[in-house]
Write a protein that holds these residues in place. Sequence first.
Motif, PDB file in Angstrom:
ATOM      1  N   GLY A 180       0.829  -1.201   0.000  1.00  0.00           N
ATOM      2  CA  GLY A 180       0.000   0.000   0.000  1.00  0.00           C
ATOM      3  C   GLY A 180       0.862   1.248   0.000  1.00  0.00           C
ATOM      4  N   LEU A 181       1.946   1.216   0.775  1.00  0.00           N
ATOM      5  CA  LEU A 181       2.876   2.343   0.827  1.00  0.00           C
ATOM      6  C   LEU A 181       3.591   2.516  -0.504  1.00  0.00           C
ATOM      7  CD1 LEU A 181       4.037   4.499   2.757  1.00  0.00           C
ATOM      8  CD2 LEU A 181       5.805   2.853   3.384  1.00  0.00           C
ATOM      9  N   ASP A 182       4.006   1.403  -1.109  1.00  0.00           N
ATOM     10  CA  ASP A 182       4.631   1.468  -2.444  1.00  0.00           C
ATOM     11  C   ASP A 182       3.707   2.181  -3.432  1.00  0.00           C
ATOM     12  OD1 ASP A 182       6.775   0.016  -1.494  1.00  0.00           O
ATOM     13  OD2 ASP A 182       6.197  -1.867  -2.439  1.00  0.00           O
ATOM     14  N   HIS A 183       2.435   1.802  -3.398  1.00  0.00           N
ATOM     15  CA  HIS A 183       1.466   2.372  -4.336  1.00  0.00           C
ATOM     16  C   HIS A 183       1.308   3.874  -4.112  1.00  0.00           C
ATOM     17  CE1 HIS A 183      -2.225   2.667  -6.767  1.00  0.00           C
ATOM     18  NE2 HIS A 183      -2.646   3.474  -5.798  1.00  0.00           N
ATOM     19  N   ILE A 184       1.148   4.278  -2.863  1.00  0.00           N
ATOM     20  CA  ILE A 184       0.927   5.691  -2.551  1.00  0.00           C
ATOM     21  C   ILE A 184       2.092   6.544  -3.035  1.00  0.00           C
ATOM     22  CG2 ILE A 184       0.782   7.342  -0.644  1.00  0.00           C
ATOM     23  CD1 ILE A 184      -0.786   5.181   0.894  1.00  0.00           C
ATOM     24  N   MET A 185       3.308   6.094  -2.762  1.00  0.00           N
ATOM     25  CA  MET A 185       4.477   6.893  -3.109  1.00  0.00           C
ATOM     26  C   MET A 185       4.658   7.021  -4.622  1.00  0.00           C
ATOM     27  SD  MET A 185       5.792   8.168  -0.483  1.00  0.00           S
ATOM     28  CE  MET A 185       5.419   7.989   1.250  1.00  0.00           C
ATOM     29  N   GLN A 186       4.194   6.027  -5.367  1.00  0.00           N
ATOM     30  CA  GLN A 186       4.356   6.083  -6.821  1.00  0.00           C
ATOM     31  C   GLN A 186       3.254   6.871  -7.517  1.00  0.00           C
ATOM     32  OE1 GLN A 186       6.276   2.280  -8.667  1.00  0.00           O
ATOM     33  NE2 GLN A 186       4.999   1.572  -6.983  1.00  0.00           N
ATOM     34  N   TRP A 187       2.082   6.959  -6.900  1.00  0.00           N
ATOM     35  CA  TRP A 187       0.950   7.569  -7.581  1.00  0.00           C
ATOM     36  C   TRP A 187       0.421   8.828  -6.922  1.00  0.00           C
ATOM     37  CZ3 TRP A 187       0.385   5.995 -12.302  1.00  0.00           C
ATOM     38  CH2 TRP A 187       0.811   4.715 -12.649  1.00  0.00           C
ATOM     39  N   HIS A 188       1.043   9.272  -5.845  1.00  0.00           N
ATOM     40  CA  HIS A 188       0.610  10.496  -5.175  1.00  0.00           C
ATOM     41  C   HIS A 188       1.818  11.416  -4.994  1.00  0.00           C
ATOM     42  CE1 HIS A 188      -3.508   9.156  -4.112  1.00  0.00           C
ATOM     43  NE2 HIS A 188      -2.949   7.967  -4.132  1.00  0.00           N
ATOM     44  N   PRO A 189       2.143  12.202  -6.002  1.00  0.00           N
ATOM     45  CA  PRO A 189       3.336  13.055  -5.919  1.00  0.00           C
ATOM     46  C   PRO A 189       3.281  14.068  -4.784  1.00  0.00           C
ATOM     47  CG  PRO A 189       1.983  13.618  -7.834  1.00  0.00           C
ATOM     48  CD  PRO A 189       1.452  12.327  -7.301  1.00  0.00           C
ATOM     49  N   THR A 190       2.081  14.434  -4.328  1.00  0.00           N
ATOM     50  CA  THR A 190       1.997  15.376  -3.208  1.00  0.00           C
ATOM     51  C   THR A 190       2.584  14.765  -1.945  1.00  0.00           C
ATOM     52  OG1 THR A 190      -0.264  14.603  -2.778  1.00  0.00           O
ATOM     53  CG2 THR A 190      -0.024  16.595  -4.084  1.00  0.00           C
ATOM     54  N   ILE A 191       2.490  13.435  -1.803  1.00  0.00           N
ATOM     55  CA  ILE A 191       3.081  12.758  -0.649  1.00  0.00           C
ATOM     56  C   ILE A 191       4.566  12.500  -0.891  1.00  0.00           C
ATOM     57  CG2 ILE A 191       3.060  10.620   0.693  1.00  0.00           C
ATOM     58  CD1 ILE A 191       0.048  10.541   0.377  1.00  0.00           C
ATOM     59  N   LEU A 192       4.901  12.074  -2.091  1.00  0.00           N
ATOM     60  CA  LEU A 192       6.305  11.834  -2.416  1.00  0.00           C
ATOM     61  C   LEU A 192       7.140  13.095  -2.241  1.00  0.00           C
ATOM     62  CD1 LEU A 192       8.535   9.995  -3.480  1.00  0.00           C
ATOM     63  CD2 LEU A 192       7.799  10.554  -5.808  1.00  0.00           C
ATOM     64  N   ALA A 193       6.558  14.244  -2.545  1.00  0.00           N
ATOM     65  CA  ALA A 193       7.287  15.510  -2.444  1.00  0.00           C
ATOM     66  C   ALA A 193       7.695  15.830  -1.016  1.00  0.00           C
ATOM     67  CB  ALA A 193       6.437  16.650  -3.015  1.00  0.00           C
ATOM     68  N   ARG A 194       7.028  15.223  -0.046  1.00  0.00           N
ATOM     69  CA  ARG A 194       7.326  15.467   1.366  1.00  0.00           C
ATOM     70  C   ARG A 194       8.089  14.298   1.999  1.00  0.00           C
ATOM     71  NH1 ARG A 194       6.877  20.744   2.837  1.00  0.00           N
ATOM     72  NH2 ARG A 194       5.088  21.697   1.798  1.00  0.00           N
ATOM     73  N   THR A 195       8.536  13.353   1.178  1.00  0.00           N
ATOM     74  CA  THR A 195       9.157  12.136   1.683  1.00  0.00           C
ATOM     75  C   THR A 195      10.615  12.060   1.272  1.00  0.00           C
ATOM     76  OG1 THR A 195       7.024  10.988   1.519  1.00  0.00           O
ATOM     77  CG2 THR A 195       8.990   9.625   1.701  1.00  0.00           C
ATOM     78  N   ALA A 196      11.453  11.634   2.212  1.00  0.00           N
ATOM     79  CA  ALA A 196      12.872  11.412   1.916  1.00  0.00           C
ATOM     80  C   ALA A 196      13.225   9.955   2.171  1.00  0.00           C
ATOM     81  CB  ALA A 196      13.742  12.304   2.784  1.00  0.00           C
ATOM     82  N   LEU A 197      14.008   9.387   1.271  1.00  0.00           N
ATOM     83  CA  LEU A 197      14.572   8.060   1.479  1.00  0.00           C
ATOM     84  C   LEU A 197      15.994   8.208   1.990  1.00  0.00           C
ATOM     85  CD1 LEU A 197      13.463   5.920  -1.606  1.00  0.00           C
ATOM     86  CD2 LEU A 197      12.411   6.074   0.651  1.00  0.00           C
TER      87      LEU A 197
END
Length: 318
Positions: A241-258
Amino acid sequence: MQFALPPRRSPHPLPFSRSPRMSSYRRKQLKSIAVLAFAILSLIYFLYYLYSSASTSVAAPVGTSGVVIVTLLDRQQFSESYLKKIIANREDYAKRHGYTNFFASASDYDDAVGDAPMSWAVAPATRHAMATHPHSAYFFHLATNALIMNPTKPLNSHILEKGRLEDLMIRDVPIVPPDSIIKTFANQKEADVELILTQDSEDLNPGSFILKNGEFARFFLDVWFDPLFRNYNFAKAEAHGLDHIMQWHPTILARTALVPQRILSSYSSDSPGASLHGTYKDGDFVIQFHGCGDTQGRDCARELEPYYKLWEKKAQSG
C-alpha cells in the motif's frame, strides 16, 4: 436681420446640478469615510489574525518530548517474554535521550482494521500516538521485530538535525527497487521533508519510519489507511500500500525522503530482501528481523536473543 438670443439663465437650478464648493466638500467627506472604513477593516483583520494565531500556536507544555517512539505490540504473534525485551529496549533508549514511548496493542485497532491483516494497525496506532502527544515534533515508528542496537545515537544527530538529513537523502532513485519508473525528486531539500523512510531490495520498509507532526502527517496516515487500499489484498499488505501511494501520489512523495537502509533499519542476516548495503553490521542503529514471524523455519525470539544480550552489554556499559 435677426440674431439668436443667448439662452436665459433659469431662476431654478437644474435637478442634479451641484455647486463647485459643494462638490469639493462631498469628495472630502467620501474620502474621509473611505479612510475610516479601511482603518476599521484593517483593525478587524489584525484582531482576527492575532486571535487565530494565538489559538493555533499553543506553546508546548513544559516537559513535552520532542520525539515519541511508537511501538505496536502484537500479542497474538509475539510472546510476553519477547515483548518485555522489546519494551525494555525502547524504554532504555527513550530515557537516555528524553524521548517518550507510546506502546499500543494491535488488538486495540481490531474494529478499525476490520478484515485486513493486523499489520495495517501501524497507521491508526501512529495517529493515536499523535492525538495523545499533540505537541511532540516527531513520531518514530519502530516495528516489534526490530531492536535498537546503538542506544547512544539520538535521532536528532543521527538523522534529524539541520544539514544531516540533507546529506543522507537518496535522490533520483526508483521508489520501488530495482526499476520503478517513479523516482525520488532530484532537487528535493530537507526543509520540504516530513516523512523519512528507507527501502530494501524490493519495497519501501514501513517497519521503521519518522513522521513530522502536522497536517501532512494526518493526511498521509489517512490516505495510507484508506479502506480502498486495505481491501485491495496487496500481497504485502501495508508495505505494498505504501509502495502504491508513493508512486501515484506526488503530493506525498514531495514530502518524503529516502535514506540508506542501514541508517534507519538494517536487516538481520536471516532476513530476505536486504538492500545491497542493508545487512546489519556492528554499530548500526537498528536491527530488524524482517519476516521472522511469517517465514516457516524462523523464530523471532530465537533470532532476537543473541542481539538482545549484545544490546544489554552496550546498555550497561554506557
